[in-house]
Design an enzyme around this catalytic site. Structure first.
Site, PDB file in Angstrom:
ATOM      1  N   ASN A   1     -23.591 -57.191  73.853  1.00 36.36           N
ATOM      2  CA  ASN A   1     -24.636 -57.544  72.894  1.00 36.36           C
ATOM      3  C   ASN A   1     -25.960 -56.883  73.274  1.00 36.36           C
ATOM      4  OD1 ASN A   1     -23.329 -59.444  71.046  1.00 36.36           O
ATOM      5  ND2 ASN A   1     -23.065 -60.721  72.870  1.00 36.36           N
TER       6      ASN A   1
ATOM      7  N   CYS B   1     -15.404 -58.160  68.887  1.00 31.27           N
ATOM      8  CA  CYS B   1     -16.356 -57.693  67.884  1.00 31.27           C
ATOM      9  C   CYS B   1     -15.528 -57.030  66.788  1.00 31.27           C
ATOM     10  CB  CYS B   1     -17.364 -56.711  68.483  1.00 31.27           C
ATOM     11  SG  CYS B   1     -18.533 -56.068  67.252  1.00 31.27           S
ATOM     12  N   GLY B   2     -15.403 -57.728  65.654  1.00 30.34           N
ATOM     13  CA  GLY B   2     -14.507 -57.271  64.592  1.00 30.34           C
ATOM     14  C   GLY B   2     -15.015 -56.016  63.896  1.00 30.34           C
ATOM     15  N   ASN B   3     -16.297 -56.004  63.504  1.00 33.78           N
ATOM     16  CA  ASN B   3     -16.843 -54.786  62.876  1.00 33.78           C
ATOM     17  C   ASN B   3     -16.804 -53.629  63.882  1.00 33.78           C
ATOM     18  OD1 ASN B   3     -17.609 -55.738  60.285  1.00 33.78           O
ATOM     19  ND2 ASN B   3     -19.358 -56.768  61.183  1.00 33.78           N
TER      20      ASN B   3
ATOM     21  N   ASN C   1     -13.988 -64.580  70.847  1.00 37.80           N
ATOM     22  CA  ASN C   1     -15.385 -64.927  71.123  1.00 37.80           C
ATOM     23  C   ASN C   1     -15.681 -66.227  70.386  1.00 37.80           C
ATOM     24  OD1 ASN C   1     -15.297 -63.829  68.529  1.00 37.80           O
ATOM     25  ND2 ASN C   1     -17.275 -62.817  68.700  1.00 37.80           N
TER      26      ASN C   1
ATOM     27  N   HIS D   1     -17.198 -69.200  68.049  1.00 34.42           N
ATOM     28  CA  HIS D   1     -17.869 -69.329  66.751  1.00 34.42           C
ATOM     29  C   HIS D   1     -18.025 -70.794  66.368  1.00 34.42           C
ATOM     30  CE1 HIS D   1     -18.002 -65.118  65.431  1.00 34.42           C
ATOM     31  NE2 HIS D   1     -16.955 -64.976  66.227  1.00 34.42           N
TER      32      HIS D   1
ATOM     33  N   ASN E   1     -21.705 -67.923  68.491  1.00 30.37           N
ATOM     34  CA  ASN E   1     -22.146 -67.262  67.257  1.00 30.37           C
ATOM     35  C   ASN E   1     -22.206 -68.323  66.168  1.00 30.37           C
ATOM     36  OD1 ASN E   1     -21.915 -64.244  68.034  1.00 30.37           O
ATOM     37  ND2 ASN E   1     -19.975 -65.132  68.745  1.00 30.37           N
TER      38      ASN E   1
ATOM     39  N   GLU F   1     -25.920 -64.179  65.375  1.00 32.32           N
ATOM     40  CA  GLU F   1     -24.989 -63.819  66.442  1.00 32.32           C
ATOM     41  C   GLU F   1     -25.512 -64.152  67.841  1.00 32.32           C
ATOM     42  OE1 GLU F   1     -22.875 -60.248  66.717  1.00 32.32           O
ATOM     43  OE2 GLU F   1     -22.812 -59.875  64.554  1.00 32.32           O
ATOM     44  N   ARG F   2     -24.603 -64.611  68.672  1.00 33.99           N
ATOM     45  CA  ARG F   2     -24.907 -64.783  70.107  1.00 33.99           C
ATOM     46  C   ARG F   2     -25.364 -63.441  70.665  1.00 33.99           C
ATOM     47  NH1 ARG F   2     -20.072 -66.051  74.351  1.00 33.99           N
ATOM     48  NH2 ARG F   2     -19.274 -64.154  73.349  1.00 33.99           N
TER      49      ARG F   2
ATOM     50  N   CYS G   1     -20.906 -59.750  60.431  1.00 31.90           N
ATOM     51  CA  CYS G   1     -20.221 -60.153  61.670  1.00 31.90           C
ATOM     52  C   CYS G   1     -18.738 -60.298  61.326  1.00 31.90           C
ATOM     53  CB  CYS G   1     -20.796 -61.473  62.190  1.00 31.90           C
ATOM     54  SG  CYS G   1     -19.984 -62.059  63.699  1.00 31.90           S
ATOM     55  N   GLY G   2     -17.923 -59.406  61.855  1.00 26.91           N
ATOM     56  CA  GLY G   2     -16.495 -59.390  61.503  1.00 26.91           C
ATOM     57  C   GLY G   2     -15.765 -60.604  62.043  1.00 26.91           C
ATOM     58  N   SER G   3     -15.979 -60.900  63.329  1.00 24.20           N
ATOM     59  CA  SER G   3     -15.288 -62.069  63.911  1.00 24.20           C
ATOM     60  C   SER G   3     -15.819 -63.352  63.283  1.00 24.20           C
ATOM     61  CB  SER G   3     -15.468 -62.089  65.434  1.00 24.20           C
ATOM     62  OG  SER G   3     -16.852 -62.077  65.789  1.00 24.20           O
ATOM     63  N   GLY G   4     -17.096 -63.325  62.860  1.00 27.83           N
ATOM     64  CA  GLY G   4     -17.673 -64.481  62.175  1.00 27.83           C
ATOM     65  C   GLY G   4     -17.030 -64.694  60.815  1.00 27.83           C
TER      66      GLY G   4
HETATM   67  N1  LIG Z   1     -22.272 -61.433  69.155  1.00 24.89           N
HETATM   68  C1  LIG Z   1     -20.827 -61.529  69.390  1.00 24.89           C
HETATM   69  C2  LIG Z   1     -20.223 -60.124  69.622  1.00 24.89           C
HETATM   70  C3  LIG Z   1     -20.288 -59.236  68.367  1.00 24.89           C
HETATM   71  C4  LIG Z   1     -19.535 -59.840  67.213  1.00 24.89           C
HETATM   72  C5  LIG Z   1     -19.784 -59.229  65.822  1.00 24.89           C
HETATM   73  N2  LIG Z   1     -20.719 -58.127  65.763  1.00 24.89           N
HETATM   74  C6  LIG Z   1     -18.477 -58.915  65.086  1.00 24.89           C
HETATM   75  O1  LIG Z   1     -18.450 -58.011  64.233  1.00 24.89           O
HETATM   76  O2  LIG Z   1     -17.476 -59.630  65.360  1.00 24.89           O
HETATM   77  C7  LIG Z   1     -20.555 -62.409  70.616  1.00 24.89           C
HETATM   78  O3  LIG Z   1     -21.415 -62.483  71.498  1.00 24.89           O
HETATM   79  O4  LIG Z   1     -19.472 -63.019  70.652  1.00 24.89           O
END
Ligand SMILES: N[C@H](CCC[C@H](N)C(=O)O)C(=O)O
Length: 276
Positions: A66, A75-77, A159, A161, A192, A210-211, A219-222
């Protein structure tokens, strides 16, 4: 130290991507912060580093940092951009790439027109796996923030959420609640914070604080975490289009124990060399 980099983004969630395969990189958190600094460095939400694999069934190690220098497990994206980076830099010619992150294994499938589909793995719902300081797994959890009780979903995509359902993402007080949730003591590794508006059973609007990076354009994982929680609450179907400030992503999840599939565009903005 002069470092070659590629600047990329996934619907506005932006990355500095580095080749740690053909160049030896020994970066400290202060180096990551400098790379991510939008005035003194290149500027990005996350720094992504390709490294040689640590095991025979993996093509590359995928490391995610980060903007604040903290390392993340997913990090999905970034995973979509990572796949395109590996082929762009001729580190692989494969269209199906297996990578290992701190959060587990993932397969990246390069499609046409620079689209990539990521198998994000199955969501982890046990508090210990998030991690979340609660005695037992539940569909939702109460968080006390500024004397107010919020009901959130919580899970890991590799990660952590937390997802809060809101009536209108454009007016959801993310600026105040985002940092409060990110640093809430119930999440020992921070979290996150997603703010999700259910439009219909196949459509979500989402903003994510995001964290380690603050609010990002996507945020892909979000997006995956919001779909998993929404689907487990019975609000969403298997295929969901997630609209974020930077654009839209496609998420599909068949249910508990199944992987979450994330699909969306990637872009290369520019390349260069930075002296740290
Ligand atoms: N900030 C996130 C990492 C990047 C996730 C985000 N950019 C995505 O696309 O998933 C964390 O500390 O878990």
């Amino acid at each position: 130290m002069a470092i070659r980099f590629t600047k990329m983004h996934g619907i506005g969630n932006d990355f500095v991507v580095l080749d740690g395969v053909t160049q030896q990189l020994q970066l400290k958190p202060r180096d990551i912060r400098r790379l991510a600094d939008r005035r003194r460095g290149v500027g990005c939400d996350q720094v992504l580093i390709a490294e040689p694999p640590g095991r025979p069934d993996v093509d590359f190690r995928y490391r995610i940092f980060n903007a604040d220098g903290s390392e993340a497990g997913q990090c999905g994206n970034g995973a979509r951009c990572f796949a395109r980076f590996l082929r762009h830099r001729k580190l692989t010619a494969k269209r199906l790439i297996t990578v290992e992150t701190q959060g587990g294994l993932m397969t990246l499938r390069v499609l046409d027109k620079h689209e990539v589909e990521v198998d994000m793995g199955a969501p982890r719902l046990e508090p210990a796996d998030i991690p979340l300081d609660r005695p037992a797994r539940a569909d939702s959890y109460d968080l006390t923030v500024d004397g107010e009780t919020l009901r959130v979903g919580a899970l890991s995509m590799g990660n952590p959420h937390a997802v809060l359902r809101v009536d209108d993402v454009a007016h959801c007080d993310l600026e105040r609640l985002g940092p409060e949730i990110e640093g809430h003591p119930a999440f020992p590794e921070r979290v996150n914070a997603g703010f999700a508006e259910i439009v219909d059973r196949g459509t979500l609007r989402l903003r994510v604080y995001e964290r380690g990076a603050g609010e990002t354009l996507a945020c892909g994982s979000g997006a995956c975490a919001a779909v998993v929680w929404g689907r487990r609450q019975g609000w969403l179907d298997e295929q969901v289009t997630v609209h974020l400030p930077g654009g839209k992503l496609s998420v599909s999840w068949a249910g508990d124990g199944e992987p979450v599939l994330l699909r969306g565009p990637t872009a290369i903005a520019f390349e260069g060399t930075i002296r740290l």
